[in-house]
Design a protein around this motif. Sequence first.
Motif, PDB file in Angstrom:
ATOM      1  N   LYS A 147       0.839  -1.195   0.000  1.00  0.00           N
ATOM      2  CA  LYS A 147       0.000   0.000   0.000  1.00  0.00           C
ATOM      3  C   LYS A 147       0.879   1.252   0.000  1.00  0.00           C
ATOM      4  CE  LYS A 147      -4.133   1.732   2.374  1.00  0.00           C
ATOM      5  NZ  LYS A 147      -5.062   1.497   3.526  1.00  0.00           N
ATOM      6  N   GLY A 148       1.976   1.185   0.750  1.00  0.00           N
ATOM      7  CA  GLY A 148       2.900   2.312   0.786  1.00  0.00           C
ATOM      8  C   GLY A 148       3.558   2.561  -0.559  1.00  0.00           C
ATOM      9  N   HIS A 151       1.157   4.273  -2.851  1.00  0.00           N
ATOM     10  CA  HIS A 151       0.970   5.667  -2.439  1.00  0.00           C
ATOM     11  C   HIS A 151       2.122   6.554  -2.888  1.00  0.00           C
ATOM     12  CE1 HIS A 151       0.071   9.120   0.141  1.00  0.00           C
ATOM     13  NE2 HIS A 151       1.325   9.082   0.532  1.00  0.00           N
ATOM     14  N   GLN A 154       2.967   8.503  -6.592  1.00  0.00           N
ATOM     15  CA  GLN A 154       2.458   9.812  -7.022  1.00  0.00           C
ATOM     16  C   GLN A 154       3.378  10.958  -6.607  1.00  0.00           C
ATOM     17  OE1 GLN A 154      -1.192  10.989  -4.751  1.00  0.00           O
ATOM     18  NE2 GLN A 154      -0.723   9.176  -3.502  1.00  0.00           N
ATOM     19  N   GLU A 168       7.540  11.379   3.444  1.00  0.00           N
ATOM     20  CA  GLU A 168       6.147  11.148   3.075  1.00  0.00           C
ATOM     21  C   GLU A 168       5.790   9.673   3.180  1.00  0.00           C
ATOM     22  OE1 GLU A 168       2.315  11.194   2.042  1.00  0.00           O
ATOM     23  OE2 GLU A 168       3.536  12.950   2.549  1.00  0.00           O
ATOM     24  N   PHE A 172       3.036   8.200   5.823  1.00  0.00           N
ATOM     25  CA  PHE A 172       1.887   7.455   5.313  1.00  0.00           C
ATOM     26  C   PHE A 172       1.780   6.095   5.991  1.00  0.00           C
ATOM     27  CE2 PHE A 172       0.247   4.199   2.447  1.00  0.00           C
ATOM     28  CZ  PHE A 172      -1.021   4.698   2.177  1.00  0.00           C
ATOM     29  N   GLU A 176      -1.263   4.746   8.405  1.00  0.00           N
ATOM     30  CA  GLU A 176      -2.058   3.584   8.014  1.00  0.00           C
ATOM     31  C   GLU A 176      -1.980   2.426   9.007  1.00  0.00           C
ATOM     32  OE1 GLU A 176      -4.196   3.287   5.344  1.00  0.00           O
ATOM     33  OE2 GLU A 176      -3.891   5.454   5.281  1.00  0.00           O
TER      34      GLU A 176
END
Length: 355
Positions: A147-148, A151, A154, A168, A172, A176
Motif C-alpha cells: 500500500k505504501g 501511495h 504519485q 512522506e 503514510f 495507516e
Amino acid sequence: MFETRIERLRAKILEEGLDGLIVTGRKNREYLSGFTGSAGFLLVTAEEGVLATDFRYEEQAKAQSPHLEVYRYETPRDGLSRLVKTKKMGIVGFEAVHTSCWDLGEWEEDNPAITWRPMKGLVESLRIGKDEEEIRRIRQAARLTDKGFAHILQYLRPGVQEREIALELEFFLRREGAEGVSFAPIVASGPNSALPHARPGERVLESGDFVVLDFGVIVDGYCSDLTRTVFIGEASDRQREIYGLVLRAQQYALGQVGPGKDVAAIDKGVREIFAAQGVAEHFGHGLGHGVGLEIHEGPTLSSRSTDELRAGMVVTIEPGLYFPGWGGVRIEDLVVVTSQGCRVLTQSPKELIHV
C-alpha cells in the motif's frame, strides 16, 4: 504458543547439558515471553521460566507473560545474581552475542561457583521457522508495504528531494497503522541508486533517473521488506536491459525456492545469469535473508551460507546490479517457503514503471 516455544528451548538446554539459560537478547526474550518492555531478562530452566524486570515494567510483564513467573529486581545484576543462587544452578548458559564482557565479569564475580557457558543461536534457531500466527502478521506487514509503494508513486517526479519522499512514505505508513518502519527507508535516485544502502539526501529527482525504493514496516511486532526500482521519464535501452536482467534473475530465484533447497546453490544460479552477461561483479551482496521479529535474521541466502530452506521460513529474494556513477537496480520480494515451493507475500508490480 509461548509455552510451546519454551518447551522447544528446554529440549536444547538439556541437550547442551545446562541447568538453565539466561536470555538477554531483546527479540529472543520477546519471542519466548511476549514481553515487549525495554528492560529485563529471561531465565529458562528444565522446569521453570522466570521473567525478570524492574518496577517500571512489572505490571506489563505480568499482563504480557502470564505463562511465566515475574520477578522484580532493583538492578539487573542484583536480580540475576539472586535468581541463579535461589535456583541452585551449576552450569548456566548465556547468549554470548547479547552479553558484554563487562556483564559477564560481574556475573562471575557475584557467583564464582557457577560455570558460565557462552551459547550462540539457541533461540535464533527456533525463530528461523515461523508458525501460522507469525506468518499472518508478516503478511499483514507486507500488505501495508504494498500500500505504501502504491501511495508513494504519485510523489516521484523531477524536482522532489529523496528525503522528502522518504518522509512522506514513513508518515503514510504510520498513519495507516504501522508500529514503525523495519529500517530507515532507502530512496536512492540517479547515481545514488548504485549504493545498495544509500541514505535519502538532498538530491532532487531528475528525468532519466532510476529510483530505488527499499522499505518495510512493523505490524504486531513483525517486519516486512520490499524493494522496487522505478524510472523517472523514459528509460534508455541500456537501462531497460539492466532492469530486465535483474528481473529475470529474481524470477529465476523465486522459482528455485522450496523446502530442501540449498540457498548457496540458488545464489550461485543468480550469479551465473549475471556472469553470462558480463556483469557478475556488479552484484556484491547476498541474495536475501530471513525476516521476522527482526528485519535481518536467519537464514542467510548467500554463496557462503550452509543453510537449507524448509517450510515456514520467511525470506527475501533481492538480486541487484550496481554501476558506480551510473545507477543501480534492485528488485526484492518477501516470500514464505511452503511444502510445494513458496508464496510471494509482497504483491507490488515489477514491470518497469515510468513516472
